[in-house]
Design an enzyme around this catalytic site. Structure first.
Site, PDB file in Angstrom:
ATOM      1  CB  SER A 148      -1.022   0.056   1.198  1.00  0.00           C
ATOM      2  OG  SER A 148      -1.398   1.217   1.513  1.00  0.00           O
ATOM      3  CE1 TYR A 161      -4.256  -2.326   4.872  1.00  0.00           C
ATOM      4  CE2 TYR A 161      -3.501  -0.135   4.240  1.00  0.00           C
ATOM      5  CZ  TYR A 161      -3.972  -1.587   3.950  1.00  0.00           C
ATOM      6  OH  TYR A 161      -4.178  -1.435   2.672  1.00  0.00           O
TER       7      TYR A 161
HETATM    8  P1  NAP Z   1     -11.400  -6.520  -0.100  1.00  0.00           P
HETATM    9  O1  NAP Z   1     -12.196  -6.068  -1.351  1.00  0.00           O
HETATM   10  O2  NAP Z   1     -11.887  -6.238   1.441  1.00  0.00           O
HETATM   11  O3  NAP Z   1     -10.796  -8.021  -0.300  1.00  0.00           O
HETATM   12  C1  NAP Z   1     -10.227  -8.556   0.717  1.00  0.00           C
HETATM   13  C2  NAP Z   1      -9.837  -9.947   0.359  1.00  0.00           C
HETATM   14  O4  NAP Z   1      -9.136 -10.557   1.300  1.00  0.00           O
HETATM   15  C3  NAP Z   1     -11.205 -10.779   0.266  1.00  0.00           C
HETATM   16  O5  NAP Z   1     -11.124 -11.741  -0.789  1.00  0.00           O
HETATM   17  C4  NAP Z   1     -11.058 -11.653   1.493  1.00  0.00           C
HETATM   18  O6  NAP Z   1     -11.928 -12.919   1.508  1.00  0.00           O
HETATM   19  C5  NAP Z   1      -9.618 -11.800   1.823  1.00  0.00           C
HETATM   20  N1  NAP Z   1      -9.494 -11.732   3.198  1.00  0.00           N
HETATM   21  C6  NAP Z   1     -10.107 -10.807   4.386  1.00  0.00           C
HETATM   22  N2  NAP Z   1      -9.442 -11.733   5.558  1.00  0.00           N
HETATM   23  C7  NAP Z   1      -9.136 -12.771   5.325  1.00  0.00           C
HETATM   24  C8  NAP Z   1      -8.584 -13.682   6.235  1.00  0.00           C
HETATM   25  N3  NAP Z   1      -8.555 -13.491   7.490  1.00  0.00           N
HETATM   26  N4  NAP Z   1      -7.907 -14.739   5.338  1.00  0.00           N
HETATM   27  C9  NAP Z   1      -7.909 -15.023   4.177  1.00  0.00           C
HETATM   28  N5  NAP Z   1      -8.403 -14.005   3.375  1.00  0.00           N
HETATM   29  C10 NAP Z   1      -8.951 -13.043   3.954  1.00  0.00           C
HETATM   30  O7  NAP Z   1      -9.908  -5.664  -0.137  1.00  0.00           O
HETATM   31  P2  NAP Z   1      -9.144  -5.159  -1.263  1.00  0.00           P
HETATM   32  O8  NAP Z   1      -9.326  -3.673  -1.212  1.00  0.00           O
HETATM   33  O9  NAP Z   1      -9.322  -5.827  -2.462  1.00  0.00           O
HETATM   34  O10 NAP Z   1      -7.752  -5.442  -0.717  1.00  0.00           O
HETATM   35  C11 NAP Z   1      -6.920  -6.110  -1.152  1.00  0.00           C
HETATM   36  C12 NAP Z   1      -5.345  -5.789  -1.011  1.00  0.00           C
HETATM   37  O11 NAP Z   1      -5.178  -4.529  -1.478  1.00  0.00           O
HETATM   38  C13 NAP Z   1      -5.089  -5.724   0.601  1.00  0.00           C
HETATM   39  O12 NAP Z   1      -3.767  -6.339   1.006  1.00  0.00           O
HETATM   40  C14 NAP Z   1      -5.278  -4.271   0.780  1.00  0.00           C
HETATM   41  O13 NAP Z   1      -4.348  -4.119   2.022  1.00  0.00           O
HETATM   42  C15 NAP Z   1      -4.495  -3.730  -0.433  1.00  0.00           C
HETATM   43  N6  NAP Z   1      -4.638  -2.428  -0.753  1.00  0.00           N
HETATM   44  C16 NAP Z   1      -5.869  -2.102  -1.021  1.00  0.00           C
HETATM   45  C17 NAP Z   1      -6.304  -0.694  -1.254  1.00  0.00           C
HETATM   46  C18 NAP Z   1      -7.723  -0.174  -1.694  1.00  0.00           C
HETATM   47  O14 NAP Z   1      -7.745   1.176  -1.461  1.00  0.00           O
HETATM   48  N7  NAP Z   1      -8.856  -0.869  -1.803  1.00  0.00           N
HETATM   49  C19 NAP Z   1      -5.349   0.152  -1.194  1.00  0.00           C
HETATM   50  C20 NAP Z   1      -3.920  -0.072  -1.010  1.00  0.00           C
HETATM   51  C21 NAP Z   1      -3.735  -1.617  -0.746  1.00  0.00           C
HETATM   52  P3  NAP Z   1     -13.245 -13.226   2.073  1.00  0.00           P
HETATM   53  O15 NAP Z   1     -14.242 -12.223   1.688  1.00  0.00           O
HETATM   54  O16 NAP Z   1     -13.590 -14.709   1.328  1.00  0.00           O
HETATM   55  O17 NAP Z   1     -13.188 -13.344   3.490  1.00  0.00           O
END
Ligand code: NAP
Length: 255
Positions: A148, A161
């Site tokens: 991130s 985080y």
């Molecule tokens: P998201 O839409 O909330 O999706 C999160 C994913 O992680 C889901 O597939 C969820 O699976 C899985 N997950 C959550 N808790 C888990 C656990 N305990 N064990 C295994 N899997 C788990 O999030 P996202 O925004 O796509 O984020 C994906 C990555 O990008 C993360 O590492 C996040 O920190 C990073 N990121 C996101 C942003 C942003 O703005 N969105 C910015 C910077 C970095 P289930 O739903 O099946 O539980």
């Protein structure tokens, strides 16, 4: 025409939703056999798999709760069985450590348990995912960690985080040195604000959206496909000479 990842295998954690979903779909579109993991969202994972199969891709889903790193070897045993059934071998070419739990936690409301849970999924799990992947990774494999922008520009609101993502950047560098002799590249992709469930509450606040877009050189929220495009590059042969890098994909946030 041969697709750029034909014959390759990929494992994407947290592929049921958001950025992980887009990565799984993109790698499958590029020809890889994709295993994605889900935790709570089985039906969402099934939907992603159905969509990939409908478009002629090859994918399957495995359950993994990455809070508990002791269960990661079981995940890889299941991966072995599925890959061997499909491809006759358990070799893994692309590992994407993407899964991330929300509930970011600030300094005043954090507890040792909430701290552990956040660090477990965002920092400990990628470490042990790589440990289990090591004997399966092919020469020239790719490890791509989803970091991130907050790893290097922490937000005071979300210190745990931010710390976890800084750890991922550091791990990326260490692993690139360790695995270079096997031709394995290790990189991190650091998204900026990207439209997913993780920040749905933020996007309900019009003032915050305006401020974020105003701070972004390209003037908008990121889409999951903006991130999967960078991952696809790193996973492809075109990305072969890039390692130990943290590539920010944020549309130029807070320049
Ligand atoms: P998201 O839409 O909330 O999706 C999160 C994913 O992680 C889901 O597939 C969820 O699976 C899985 N997950 C959550 N808790 C888990 C656990 N305990 N064990 C295994 N899997 C788990 O999030 P996202 O925004 O796509 O984020 C994906 C990555 O990008 C993360 O590492 C996040 O920190 C990073 N990121 C996101 C942003 C942003 O703005 N969105 C910015 C910077 C970095 P289930 O739903 O099946 O539980």
């Amino acid at each position: 025409m041969t697709k750029q990842l034909s014959g390759k295998t990929a494992l994407v954690t947290g592929g049921s939703r958001g950025i992980g979903r887009a990565i799984a779909e993109r790698l499958a579109k590029d020809g890889a056999t994709v295993a994605l993991t889900y935790n709570a969202s089985k039906s969402a994972a099934d939907e992603v798999i159905a969509g990939i199969l409908k478009s002629g891709g090859n994918a399957f889903a495995l359950h993994a709760d990455l809070v508990d790193a002791s269960r990661i070897p079981d995940l890889f045993d299941k991966l072995d069985i599925e890959l061997t059934r499909r491809n006759g071998a358990n070799a893994l070419d692309i590992l994407v450590n993407n899964a991330g739990n929300a509930g970011w936690g600030g300094i005043s409301d954090a507890t040792p348990d909430s701290w552990d849970t956040m660090i477990a999924v965002h920092a400990r799990a990628p470490f042990f995912m790589v440990q289990s992947a090591l004997p399966r990774l092919s020469e020239g494999a790719r490890i791509i960690n989803i970091s991130s922008g907050l790893a290097t520009r922490p937000l005071p609101m979300v210190p745990i985080y931010s710390m976890a993502k800084a750890a991922i950047n550091n791990l990326t560098h260490a692993l690139a040195m360790e695995l270079g002799p096997r031709g394995i590249t290790v990189n991190a992709v650091a998204p900026g604000w990207t439209r997913t469930d993780m920040n749905a509450a933020v996007r309900e606040n019009a003032d915050m959206v305006k401020a974020i877009e105003g701070d972004t050189a390209l003037g908008r929220f990121g889409e999951t496909s903006d991130i999967s495009a960078v991952v696809a590059f790193l996973a492809s042969d075109e990305g072969r000479w890039v390692t130990a890098q943290v590539i920010e994909a944020s549309g130029g946030y807070k320049l």
